[in-house]
Design a protein around this motif. Structure first.
Motif, PDB file in Angstrom:
ATOM      1  N   UNK A 240       3.581   1.817  -2.414  1.00 46.66           N
ATOM      2  CA  UNK A 240       5.029   1.948  -2.710  1.00 46.66           C
ATOM      3  C   UNK A 240       5.768   0.947  -2.169  1.00 46.66           C
ATOM      4  N   UNK A 241       5.503   0.334  -0.998  1.00 50.41           N
ATOM      5  CA  UNK A 241       6.171  -0.839  -0.267  1.00 50.41           C
ATOM      6  C   UNK A 241       6.374  -2.005  -1.309  1.00 50.41           C
ATOM      7  N   UNK A 242       4.876  -2.112  -1.899  1.00 46.88           N
ATOM      8  CA  UNK A 242       4.881  -3.295  -2.985  1.00 46.88           C
ATOM      9  C   UNK A 242       5.723  -3.114  -4.205  1.00 46.88           C
ATOM     10  N   UNK A 243       5.528  -1.857  -4.358  1.00 40.59           N
ATOM     11  CA  UNK A 243       6.350  -1.459  -5.697  1.00 40.59           C
ATOM     12  C   UNK A 243       7.808  -1.864  -5.625  1.00 40.59           C
ATOM     13  N   UNK A 244       8.262  -1.421  -4.357  1.00 33.94           N
ATOM     14  CA  UNK A 244       9.878  -1.952  -4.032  1.00 33.94           C
ATOM     15  C   UNK A 244      10.048  -3.339  -3.979  1.00 33.94           C
ATOM     16  N   UNK A 245       9.238  -3.824  -3.510  1.00 35.69           N
ATOM     17  CA  UNK A 245       9.559  -5.551  -3.544  1.00 35.69           C
ATOM     18  C   UNK A 245       9.501  -6.188  -5.059  1.00 35.69           C
ATOM     19  N   UNK A 246       8.494  -5.214  -5.894  1.00 35.35           N
ATOM     20  CA  UNK A 246       8.578  -5.841  -7.173  1.00 35.35           C
ATOM     21  C   UNK A 246       9.793  -5.012  -8.032  1.00 35.35           C
ATOM     22  N   UNK A 255       9.129   8.950  -4.335  1.00 37.83           N
ATOM     23  CA  UNK A 255      10.113   8.195  -4.967  1.00 37.83           C
ATOM     24  C   UNK A 255      11.424   8.210  -4.199  1.00 37.83           C
ATOM     25  N   UNK A 256      11.608   9.382  -3.288  1.00 30.61           N
ATOM     26  CA  UNK A 256      13.056   9.748  -2.685  1.00 30.61           C
ATOM     27  C   UNK A 256      13.015   8.801  -1.330  1.00 30.61           C
ATOM     28  N   UNK A 257      11.856   8.331  -0.898  1.00 26.97           N
ATOM     29  CA  UNK A 257      11.937   7.750   0.394  1.00 26.97           C
ATOM     30  C   UNK A 257      12.598   6.309   0.376  1.00 26.97           C
ATOM     31  N   UNK A 258      13.219   6.081   1.342  1.00 28.90           N
ATOM     32  CA  UNK A 258      13.938   4.779   1.595  1.00 28.90           C
ATOM     33  C   UNK A 258      13.025   3.732   2.047  1.00 28.90           C
ATOM     34  N   UNK A 259      13.202   2.433   1.652  1.00 27.28           N
ATOM     35  CA  UNK A 259      12.208   1.409   2.168  1.00 27.28           C
ATOM     36  C   UNK A 259      12.098   1.557   3.514  1.00 27.28           C
ATOM     37  N   UNK A 260      13.130   1.823   4.454  1.00 24.08           N
ATOM     38  CA  UNK A 260      13.070   1.842   5.666  1.00 24.08           C
ATOM     39  C   UNK A 260      12.172   2.887   6.308  1.00 24.08           C
ATOM     40  N   UNK A 261      11.891   4.069   5.605  1.00 19.88           N
ATOM     41  CA  UNK A 261      11.468   5.440   5.864  1.00 19.88           C
ATOM     42  C   UNK A 261       9.795   4.923   5.497  1.00 19.88           C
ATOM     43  N   UNK A 362      -3.895 -12.616   2.077  1.00 15.99           N
ATOM     44  CA  UNK A 362      -2.763 -12.614   1.097  1.00 15.99           C
ATOM     45  C   UNK A 362      -2.096 -10.931   1.254  1.00 15.99           C
ATOM     46  N   UNK A 363      -3.036  -9.779   1.376  1.00 20.09           N
ATOM     47  CA  UNK A 363      -2.401  -8.786   1.523  1.00 20.09           C
ATOM     48  C   UNK A 363      -1.563  -8.580   2.813  1.00 20.09           C
ATOM     49  N   UNK A 364      -2.304  -9.071   4.002  1.00 14.24           N
ATOM     50  CA  UNK A 364      -1.815  -8.749   5.304  1.00 14.24           C
ATOM     51  C   UNK A 364      -0.504  -9.717   5.392  1.00 14.24           C
ATOM     52  N   UNK A 365      -0.367 -11.086   4.792  1.00 14.07           N
ATOM     53  CA  UNK A 365       0.746 -11.738   5.063  1.00 14.07           C
ATOM     54  C   UNK A 365       1.708 -11.159   4.033  1.00 14.07           C
ATOM     55  N   UNK A 366       1.531 -10.563   2.985  1.00 12.67           N
ATOM     56  CA  UNK A 366       2.692  -9.811   2.295  1.00 12.67           C
ATOM     57  C   UNK A 366       3.262  -8.483   3.004  1.00 12.67           C
ATOM     58  N   UNK A 367       2.084  -7.886   3.542  1.00  8.59           N
ATOM     59  CA  UNK A 367       2.413  -6.481   4.118  1.00  8.59           C
ATOM     60  C   UNK A 367       3.415  -6.768   5.354  1.00  8.59           C
ATOM     61  N   UNK A 368       3.118  -7.760   6.203  1.00  7.15           N
ATOM     62  CA  UNK A 368       3.906  -8.071   7.249  1.00  7.15           C
ATOM     63  C   UNK A 368       5.138  -8.611   7.183  1.00  7.15           C
ATOM     64  N   UNK A 369       5.345  -9.191   5.981  1.00  5.88           N
ATOM     65  CA  UNK A 369       6.428  -9.774   5.682  1.00  5.88           C
ATOM     66  C   UNK A 369       7.385  -8.647   5.057  1.00  5.88           C
ATOM     67  N   UNK A 370       6.689  -7.983   4.280  1.00  7.97           N
ATOM     68  CA  UNK A 370       7.753  -6.729   3.597  1.00  7.97           C
ATOM     69  C   UNK A 370       8.305  -5.686   4.897  1.00  7.97           C
ATOM     70  N   UNK A 371       7.282  -5.686   5.760  1.00 15.02           N
ATOM     71  CA  UNK A 371       7.469  -4.746   6.900  1.00 15.02           C
ATOM     72  C   UNK A 371       8.943  -5.285   7.648  1.00 15.02           C
ATOM     73  N   UNK A 372       9.034  -6.530   7.823  1.00 11.49           N
ATOM     74  CA  UNK A 372       9.955  -7.197   8.722  1.00 11.49           C
ATOM     75  C   UNK A 372      11.238  -7.251   7.574  1.00 11.49           C
ATOM     76  N   UNK A 373      10.933  -7.184   6.354  1.00  8.95           N
ATOM     77  CA  UNK A 373      12.229  -7.469   5.333  1.00  8.95           C
ATOM     78  C   UNK A 373      12.842  -6.006   5.330  1.00  8.95           C
ATOM     79  N   UNK A 374      12.054  -4.940   5.111  1.00  6.99           N
ATOM     80  CA  UNK A 374      12.688  -3.680   4.922  1.00  6.99           C
ATOM     81  C   UNK A 374      12.726  -2.692   6.116  1.00  6.99           C
ATOM     82  N   UNK A 375      12.262  -3.090   7.085  1.00  2.43           N
ATOM     83  CA  UNK A 375      12.386  -1.953   8.370  1.00  2.43           C
ATOM     84  C   UNK A 375      13.751  -2.023   8.962  1.00  2.43           C
TER      85      UNK A 375
END
Length: 375
Positions: A240-246, A255-261, A362-375
């Motif tokens: 879901x997080x990766x879908x939001x990024x794309x 689908x109803x969750x916010x990125x922060x949630x 690559x997954x770990x790097x993207x995961x951590x980046x997106x957590x920082x971006x959307x938290x």
């Protein structure tokens, strides 16, 4: 005495088969369908005592027909690969793409016939398949909707009524995303063989890779929906997080969750499961690289030593023979994984099959980046 199934599959895999040329398909649909029924019936009857409707000789003959049927797909797979390469070059995205292909093992085909009881062998879509991984969703859409000038669609050897299932527009409940297309390559005016093409973005490939890696580390098929529900929940939420990024559709249930949630739930699960830390600890040690261009590569992962070995082959028979031998050796062990593949560039093997290198960086790097971006 009951036939030794494993030995029989091994013997048939290693037997010689005459390669058919493109547009010359020698086995009738009736013979293919009959062989599929014999294989299914024989394997089902092994599980329960009673009257045998299929003899050992009929089963062996059916496997030989299946092998010929599978091998007859190979020229079409090669031809399709050349069309795909032409399309990628015309769109000027070949260098950014990763293309790989594989043919399904006889035992896997037979087991699928048992599971899918109503499926005829001639209906099976994935006897052979090809996958193309593209850099982002924009280029994937460019590739996907390029039909007017498409070398594949416009080829006289490919029927234009291909079937598309878009798991990006509607992701699977488990988080899987990608596009599957089933093409029919002509063998004569009325007959055809089916080929499956899977299309993914790099982000989608990273996620699918981690599903495989976690499955290997935990000795369970998360891909099949098995295992601890908390890990399955982590995988769905990361999708879901990766879908939001794309900027793409997410799994409907979330689908109803916010990125922060989404990030908050992922953080909570990861604190409990330590998924990222576990992934970070495990990377295989590749054997010294042998950058020999070949038609096929046998990749072997040892989960005990975390070593990955790559063996190149130009002869398909030799490659399949060694593949079967290794599967025989490692049968019943959850510490080894082996696969026979074909890729467009030997230097892209690790990108195409990072799960065989336990490479989740690559997954770990993207995961951590997106957590920082959307938290």
């Amino acid at each position: 005495m009951t036939l030794d199934i494993k030995t029989t599959f091994k013997d048939i895999e290693e037997s010689d088969v005459n390669q058919e040329t493109l547009l010359s398909f020698s086995i009738s649909k009736g013979a293919i369908t009959k062989s599929g029924k014999f294989i299914r019936s024989y394997m089902e009857e092994l599980k329960s005592p009673g009257i045998r409707t299929v003899s050992e000789e009929e089963f062996r003959e059916a496997l030989l027909v299946l092998k010929q049927y599978r091998e007859n797909h190979i020229p079409y797979l090669r031809f399709f690969s050349s069309l795909l390469e032409s399309k990628l070059n015309r769109l000027q995205i070949f260098e950014q793409s990763i293309v790989s292909s594989r043919s399904k093992r006889l035992e896997s085909i037979a087991n699928k016939l048992v599971v899918r009881k109503k499926m005829r062998l001639a209906q099976m879509d994935d006897v052979v398949g090809i996958r193309v991984t593209l850099p982002n969703i924009s280029i994937l859409n460019q590739f996907l909707y390029d039909n007017a000038d498409c070398e594949i669609v416009n080829s006289e050897c490919v029927f234009d009524d291909f079937h598309t299932t878009n798991y990006i527009l509607e992701p699977k409940e488990d988080g899987y995303r990608g596009v599957h297309q089933i093409f029919k390559c002509k063998t004569d005016e009325n007959s055809y063989v089916k080929l499956e093409m899977q299309i993914r973005t790099k982000i989608q490939h990273e996620w699918a890779t981690v599903v495989e890696i976690l499955g290997s580390l935990k000795n369970v098929s998360f891909k099949a929906g098995e295992g601890d529900k908390k890990y399955l929940h982590f995988l769905v939420l990361s999708s879901v997080l990766f879908s939001i990024e794309e900027g793409a559709a997410t799994v409907a249930a979330y689908a109803e969750l916010t990125p922060a949630e989404v990030c908050a739930r992922l953080n909570q699960l990861d604190k409990e499961l330590q998924v990222i830390e576990m992934l970070r600890r495990f990377n295989s040690i590749p054997s010294p690289k042998n950058n020999v261009e070949a038609k096929y590569y046998l990749i072997q992962l040892d989960l005990n030593t975390h070593e990955t070995t790559i063996l190149p082959y130009n002869d398909e028979h030799d490659a399949n023979e060694d593949y079967v031998k290794l599967e025989q050796i490692y049968q019943g062990s959850d510490q080894f994984d082996v696969v026979l593949v074909s890729v467009d560039d030997v230097n892209k093997i690790e990108e195409a099959y990072p799960n065989y290198f336990l490479d989740s960086n690559d997954f770990i790097s993207r995961y951590n980046t997106l957590l920082m971006k959307y938290s």
